[in-house]
Write an enzyme that holds these catalytic residues in place. Structure first.
Site, mmCIF file in Angstrom:
data_model
loop_
_atom_site.group_PDB
_atom_site.id
_atom_site.type_symbol
_atom_site.label_atom_id
_atom_site.label_comp_id
_atom_site.label_asym_id
_atom_site.label_seq_id
_atom_site.Cartn_x
_atom_site.Cartn_y
_atom_site.Cartn_z
ATOM 1 N N GLY A 1 25.809 0.177 125.464
ATOM 2 C CA GLY A 1 24.917 -0.643 124.660
ATOM 3 C C GLY A 1 24.436 0.108 123.437
ATOM 4 O O GLY A 1 24.547 1.334 123.355
ATOM 5 N N PHE B 1 24.497 -5.514 124.171
ATOM 6 C CA PHE B 1 25.949 -5.582 124.271
ATOM 7 C C PHE B 1 26.537 -6.069 122.947
ATOM 8 O O PHE B 1 25.967 -6.926 122.286
ATOM 9 C CB PHE B 1 26.320 -6.554 125.398
ATOM 10 C CG PHE B 1 27.790 -6.741 125.627
ATOM 11 C CD1 PHE B 1 28.492 -5.879 126.446
ATOM 12 C CD2 PHE B 1 28.469 -7.790 125.033
ATOM 13 C CE1 PHE B 1 29.847 -6.055 126.682
ATOM 14 C CE2 PHE B 1 29.820 -7.983 125.263
ATOM 15 C CZ PHE B 1 30.516 -7.107 126.087
ATOM 16 N N CYS C 1 28.107 -3.168 114.782
ATOM 17 C CA CYS C 1 28.222 -4.142 113.691
ATOM 18 C C CYS C 1 27.409 -5.399 113.971
ATOM 19 O O CYS C 1 26.642 -5.853 113.132
ATOM 20 C CB CYS C 1 29.688 -4.491 113.462
ATOM 21 S SG CYS C 1 29.949 -5.787 112.232
ATOM 22 N N HIS D 1 39.861 -19.076 83.636
ATOM 23 C CA HIS D 1 38.803 -18.845 82.646
ATOM 24 C C HIS D 1 37.731 -19.906 82.835
ATOM 25 O O HIS D 1 38.042 -21.077 83.016
ATOM 26 C CB HIS D 1 39.385 -18.929 81.236
ATOM 27 C CG HIS D 1 38.342 -18.779 80.163
ATOM 28 N ND1 HIS D 1 37.836 -17.548 79.801
ATOM 29 C CD2 HIS D 1 37.700 -19.699 79.401
ATOM 30 C CE1 HIS D 1 36.932 -17.718 78.843
ATOM 31 N NE2 HIS D 1 36.835 -19.024 78.590
#
Length: 474
Positions: free
Chosen positions: A33, A40, A44, A458
């Site tokens: 963990g 869990f 990230c 553009h």
């Protein structure tokens, strides 16, 4: 002692490792963990990329009044409801984390997967003792060991009293009960820069402290210098600071050190330490498993992600990926390396390498930063003859719309072959724009290949890249 076909350590990118291809293989899924609550799902999801970007976007919205008057618009920031921001973000993330755990523990797809919540350590080659979070231990052996154990924040050991101040880290700062009025951020890398943007955008008085003469010193020198100037408009930037001691007082914290030999004390309500992360190899006691690690703790692997033994040779059936072994410490790298490990475990007769592509990275500050490949200084240090082009946002139509006076893109190419060696962008949507150059480098395209074989819309921001490439065409 229980024997398994595979022992998988870590629930970050490793959570994508088990699948139907391993049907009939017994898997011990060991997860310590992350963060103080040992949740869990890896860094990230819980304490890294995802929540920080949700905070970054919130800070971007909160910061719009700062620039609105330049566009003839009067805006005010009426307030920041920190508990509402925090609870919105983690209300989503915590549910994903819990759902992921329940899926691994209970779903029929995982009938051959045994989840062990605890800290694993090697006691012998391919033998692990797991100190369970709920108490007790369990010993696991396996034919194949896959290590994706990640990393954790590290506090500098040379600063007297730092640990006793109980400073915030990236693991804890996003769940605090209230925003401090002021904060000192010790560190000047990616994590420090992103939290300087988040906290200053939400109204905190931020002082960011660098040991070197610039922030983000690992970036291209031009990018680092430009970002240091830009963030100085919103935060107090202290460079060349040698921290010596820290203490907590009734008013907050005091960080003492020297600048150019002169003593200086920085004071704020709170302290955030963001000086780096360490691989969790020490918790694993990898040496006991016959596994080699570098001086900085990274598990040594070869280009196939095979773990190297103490003799420098690959260990049979032992693999590693992500922060525990990678110098990049990036989620997209961990994901790629995990997929390589997965393939190689399933197809040992057809090993694939993980190190064949240029690795990009992004820094979600204001302005954004993105880069891939070599810096100009790195290319010159290698003795390469190079050409360098630079294009300002102010030189393209959408840059005018943004009133951008600081953003730019920079590209470094081989003077003889046109090979793109590196690219660096500071400015609006840098992390999106860089992908054009990542693709070019990955496919071996030259500036002429990229610039002249397609239309460029553009007046879109992508003209920044078009004009940059045209400087090198031919």
């Amino acid at each position: 002692m229980t024997h398994y076909d595979i022992a998988l350590i870590g629930s970050g990118s490793g959570n994508s490792f088990p699948g139907p291809e391993f049907a009939g293989k017994t898997i011990a899924y060991i997860d310590r963990g992350v963060g103080p609550d040992r949740v869990f799902g890896g860094t990230c999801l819980n304490v890294g990329c995802i929540p920080t970007k949700m905070f970054v976007h919130t800070a971007d919205i909160a910061a719009t009044p700062r620039d609105a008057l330049r566009f003839g618009v009067a805006e005010t920031l009426d307030g920041v409801d920190w508990p509402a921001i925090r609870n919105r973000i983690f209300g989503r993330i915590d549910a994903i984390s819990q759902g992921g755990l329940e899926y691994r523990e209970t779903h029929a797809d995982n009938r051959d997967v045994t989840v062990l919540r605890g800290t694993a350590r090697f006691t012998a080659p391919k033998t692990l003792e797991v100190a369970l979070n709920v108490g007790g231990t369990e010993t696991v052996t396996a034919d194949t060991i896959v290590i994706g154990a990640g990393s954790r924040p590290e506090l500098p050991g040379h600063i007297e009293g730092l640990v006793e101040t109980e400073p915030l880290t990236s693991d804890t700062v996003m769940r605090i009960d209230a925003l401090p009025a002021s904060i000192v951020i010790l560190g000047s890398g990616v994590i420090a820069a992103e939290f300087a943007h988040i906290l200053s955008g939400l109204g905190v008085d931020v002082t960011i402290v660098a040991r070197s003469g610039t922030l983000l010193r690992g970036q291209d020198e031009d990018i680092a210098a430009a970002f240091t100037r830009a963030i100085s408009d919103r935060c107090t930037v202290v460079t060349d600071f040698r921290a010596a001691s820290a203490r907590r007082t009734a008013e907050g914290i005091e960080l003492r050190g020297t600048v150019d030999g002169a003593e200086r004390t920085l004071r704020a309500a709170e302290l955030l330490v963001a000086t780096g992360r360490r691989p969790n190899s020490d918790l694993l006691d990898v040496a006991a498993g016959g596994i080699a690690a570098r001086a900085n703790g990274r598990v040594r692997v070869d280009g196939f992600q095979r773990v190297l033994g103490l003799d420098g040779e690959p260990l049979e059936g032992v693999w590693a990926f992500g922060d525990v072994s990678s110098r990049h410490q990036l989620k997209h790298v961990a994901n790629h390396e995990m997929r390589i490990v997965r393939h190689n475990v399933l197809h040992p007769e057809d090993l694939r390498r993980s190190d064949t592509m240029p690795v990009p990275h992004g820094i979600f500050t204001a302005p954004q930063i993105a880069a891939v490949g070599m810096t100009e200084a790195e290319a010159r240090a290698l003795g390469r003859e190079i050409r360098v082009a630079r294009q300002a946002y102010a030189g393209i139509a959408f840059g005018w719309a943004l009133e951008d006076t600081t953003g730019f893109a920079k590209i470094i190419v081989d003077a003889h072959t046109g090979e793109i060696l590196g690219a660096h962008i500071l400015g609006e949507q840098a992390t999106v724009l860089i992908q054009l150059l990542v693709q070019a480098m990955s496919l071996g395209q030259t500036p002429a290949d990229l610039a002249r074989t397609q239309y460029w819309i553009h007046p879109a921001l992508t003209e920044l890249i078009e004009n940059l490439l045209l400087q090198l065409d031919g």
